[in-house]
Design an enzyme around this catalytic site. Structure first.
Site, short mmCIF file in Angstrom:
data_model
loop_
_atom_site.label_atom_id
_atom_site.label_comp_id
_atom_site.label_asym_id
_atom_site.label_seq_id
_atom_site.Cartn_x
_atom_site.Cartn_y
_atom_site.Cartn_z
N ILE A 2 -3.15 25.19 60.56
CA ILE A 2 -3.39 26.22 60.38
C ILE A 2 -2.49 26.39 58.83
CG2 ILE A 2 -2.70 28.76 60.81
CD1 ILE A 2 -5.41 27.56 62.05
N GLY A 16 -17.21 41.12 52.95
CA GLY A 16 -18.60 40.86 52.98
C GLY A 16 -19.15 40.47 54.24
N GLU A 64 -14.84 32.69 60.91
CA GLU A 64 -15.79 33.05 61.88
C GLU A 64 -15.45 32.63 63.27
OE1 GLU A 64 -19.62 32.75 59.26
OE2 GLU A 64 -18.06 31.33 58.79
N LYS A 80 -9.75 23.38 59.65
CA LYS A 80 -11.32 23.24 60.08
C LYS A 80 -12.20 24.71 59.77
CE LYS A 80 -11.33 21.80 64.24
NZ LYS A 80 -11.57 21.03 65.61
MO1 MOS Z 1 -20.28 34.13 56.27
S1 MOS Z 1 -21.68 35.22 57.49
O1 MOS Z 1 -20.79 32.54 56.73
O2 MOS Z 1 -20.69 34.77 54.70
#
Ligand code: MOS
Length: 688
Positions: free
Chosen positions: A578, A238, A654, A650
């Site tokens: 992790i 997505g 992204e 954390k």
């Molecule tokens: Mo992501 S851009 O926070 O779905």
């Protein structure tokens, strides 16, 4: 390092690491069903009719030719569809104006997808065309200051005297960087299948969050949430575009209601360029000043971006600068132009991705001005507390990432002079940049139960390819003290306990908090446990929580053709504990690959004359392929941060993309002496 985690057994966390992806066999054998693949008896197909103009008024529609074509069941448009909802993007056909090229103005329902598509081309719509405005410019007369930036952050933030800080600086840079429109392009195109049974709407949707998708669909259609079910067990990516409900789901729902049969909608790759969001282009002006020793005296980051005429999406491009470096004076601003474009939306690290490209490129330019190593410049300006809030960082190991990454990359002894190294005909260079992304969580519910000699965890989470099922199963097994094979995780349906999106790198912390608490409750009860973390999350405050990282790039540039190759990318991250190294590495290198793709390839062209996006397919919107990424390495430092959630992580979805493009651009400068401040860094720009 902060406290260790109380109720998660360290041994069991190692078990998470070794488990294979829970649904791996289903996926490689084709048994895993994606939205469009759900078998629904008696289904028919809807295909959109899109406006060929970017601005104007919709006039008469002539459906006669389309209705006479083979298999056509209905043509839906504003003239025969009762208005619903007040969402400009989703209240389909409920508007007389066209505000962007490709806006959905009608749809054909037919017995096959091919018949629907053919008939859609035979729907004749009259338009009164107005002038359109699609090009973002720094001097756009309509620039305005939005009330807030995504999600609810201050539009402008600053302190101190920036002008004085710049005037008193020994060295400064004043530069403008631009980034183009980019599109998410998840591997699975957006699709939805809708059916109505006794007044209850079921939508098999491709979504990052079944709970939110259900709520939005219900609100737009004027239904109660109990009248809508969203089912999405498997989602093929997505990157943010499936974080909000898209016209595909609404079209399937209203078409199914109109024809009294289930309806399937599969958007084409081309349609996704107008109907499923994009990343805004940016024009970013950076002014940095520093004393001769490298200490910053002022930082200014002023951003211009676009939004749609009727829907505001204000990306938080400069907010990363409020976090990154200590400075006695700062200014960060955002201004928008309303253009005839579809509404921009989330795309992997919205804000931080273009923002860190500009900030980290400017830091490199400042280091060059100072004659200083760019790593040492960043370390010298590492702040003791978050510049924006004054809050203590829950954990901040940027310096460790820079030092450890430099050691692994063999940065020591790098000759800073540009344009002097050759490998055969290629010029070679190296670059570095920092990464950051906020660490947040949202309220979630979950239940856990002893079932058939094992355990079942239920949560309306979404696994969009990240491995959420695997990690939540491992986490539950760890809390319960049982083997992962005895835990089954049910997710991907709004019938399950409400949960937030797979978005904002918040999934694991948000869902994991609820799953861990539900499993703890089960341990007390023996049979069943449930959790709702709303109160816990409401108490989250008092710390500045962010992930950090450092990225290193080696590039080769052909001086004759301008071709850029990236033989090596190395990322060192500090993202808390992790939980599953295999899946985490995949997230990091995926983000870095997307950052490389942004640096060198990705650009949606805007056609000022026709008023829309062009080159809208994967033949012309170039995304990095395997041959473009021969070596991407990701490592992380040993960090546990218990200030976000008990699991100590954390968020990792992204952070990997932020800073990558800057590291590559900085390496291109080191290789060539050319500073390309306009992404993507194409051969034409390098030769120009
Ligand atoms: Mo992501 S851009 O926070 O779905």
């Amino acid at each position: 390092m902060t406290d260790t985690v109380s109720h998660i057994r360290p041994g069991a966390l190692a078990g998470i690491a070794e488990g294979h992806r829970t649904e791996g066999v289903e996926k490689v054998t084709g048994a895993a069903r994606y939205a469009y693949e759900h078998p629904v008896p008696d289904a028919v197909y809807a295909y959109p009719v899109q406006a060929p103009i970017a601005s104007g008024i919709i006039g008469a529609l002539d459906a006669a030719e389309a209705l006479a074509m083979p298999g056509v069941i209905a043509v839906l448009w504003g003239g025969n569809t009762n208005p619903f909802g007040e969402n400009f993007e989703l209240s389909l056909f409920n508007r007389s104006e066209v505000t962007y090229r490709g806006q959905l103005v009608a749809a054909v329902v037919a017995d096959t997808l091919e018949n629907a598509r053919a008939a859609a081309a035979a729907v004749h719509v009259d338009y009164t065309e107005d002038e359109h405005d699609v090009v973002l410019r720094a001097d756009h007369p309509g620039l305005y200051r939005p009330e807030k930036v995504n999600p609810a952050l201050p539009t402008d933030f600053g302190y101190g005297d920036v002008a004085a800080g710049l005037a008193g600086a020994a060295r400064q840079v004043s530069v403008t960087y631009t980034t183009p429109v980019q599109h998410n392009n998840p591997m699975e195109p957006h699709a939805a299948v809708a059916s109505w049974d006794d007044g209850v709407l079921t939508v098999y949707d491709s979504t990052q969050g079944p709970t939110a998708d259900r709520d939005t669909i219900a609100e737009v259609l004027g239904l109660g949430p109990e009248q809508v079910r969203v089912v999405s067990p498997h989602v093929g990516g997505g990157f943010g575009s499936k974080g909000t409900t898209r016209p595909s789901a609404i079209l399937a729902a209203i078409a199914a209601r109109a024809v009294g049969r289930p309806v399937k909608v599969a958007l084409t790759r081309q349609q996704m360029f107008t109907l499923t969001g994009h990343r805004t282009p940016t024009i970013q002006h950076l002014e940095l000043g520093a004393a001769a020793d490298g200490r910053l005296t002022a930082v200014a980051h002023d951003v211009i971006e676009h939004t749609a005429t009727r829907t505001e999406f204000a990306e938080q491009t400069a907010t990363c600068t409020r976090v990154m470096y200590g400075t006695p004076a700062m200014r960060t601003t955002h201004r928008l132009a309303r253009l005839n474009v579809p509404a921009p939306s989330w795309m992997r690290a919205p804000g931080e991705t273009p923002g860190m490209y500009a900030l980290e490129s400017a830091m490199d330019e400042l280091a060059v001005e100072l004659g200083m190593d760019p790593i040492e410049l960043r370390i010298m300006n590492d702040p003791a507390a978050e510049p924006e809030s004054g809050l203590t960082f829950s954990s901040r190991h940027l310096v460790a990432c820079l030092r450890e990454g430099a050691a692994r990359f063999d940065w020591a002894g790098r000759d800073p002079r540009p344009g002097i190294r050759r490998q055969g005909r290629w010029l070679s260079g190296t670059g570095v940049a920092a990464s950051t992304y906020p660490a947040r969580r949202r309220p979630s519910k979950a239940t856990a139960a002893a079932v058939d000699g094992g355990y079942e965890v239920r949560i309306a989470a979404a696994d969009i390819g990240t491995g959420a099922r695997t990690v939540l199963g491992g986490l539950a097994a760890s809390v319960l003290g049982v083997d992962t094979a005895r835990v089954r995780v049910l997710l991907g349906s709004s019938d399950l306990p409400d949960a937030p999106l797979a978005g904002g790198s918040m999934g694991t912390a948000s869902w994991g908090s609820a799953v861990a608490a539900a499993c703890e409750a089960l341990l007390k009860d023996g049979q069943h446990g449930s959790a709702d973390t709303t109160e816990d999350v409401a108490e989250d405050a008092g710390w500045a929580r962010h992930s950090f990282g450092a990225q290193f790039a080696e590039v080769l540039v052909d001086p004759l053709t301008g071709e850029v190759r990236v033989p090596r990318l190395l990322g060192m991250f500090a993202a808390g504990l992790i939980l599953n190294p295999v899946l985490a590495r995949s997230q990091f290198i995926g983000g870095m690959t997307m950052g490389l793709s942004m640096a060198l390839f990705e650009e949606t062209a805007v056609d000022a004359v026709a008023g829309g996006f062009v080159r809208t397919d994967l033949a012309q919107y170039h995304i990095a392929t395997c041959a473009d990424v021969p070596s991407v390495e990701a490592f992380w430092i040993d960090e546990v941060d218990a200030h976000l959630w008990p699991g100590g992580g954390k968020g990792i979805g992204e952070i990997g993309i932020t800073g990558t493009a800057a590291a590559i651009g900085n390496a291109v400068w080191h290789a060539t002496g050319r500073r390309i401040r306009d992404l993507p860094i194409t051969p034409a720009k390098l030769l120009g």
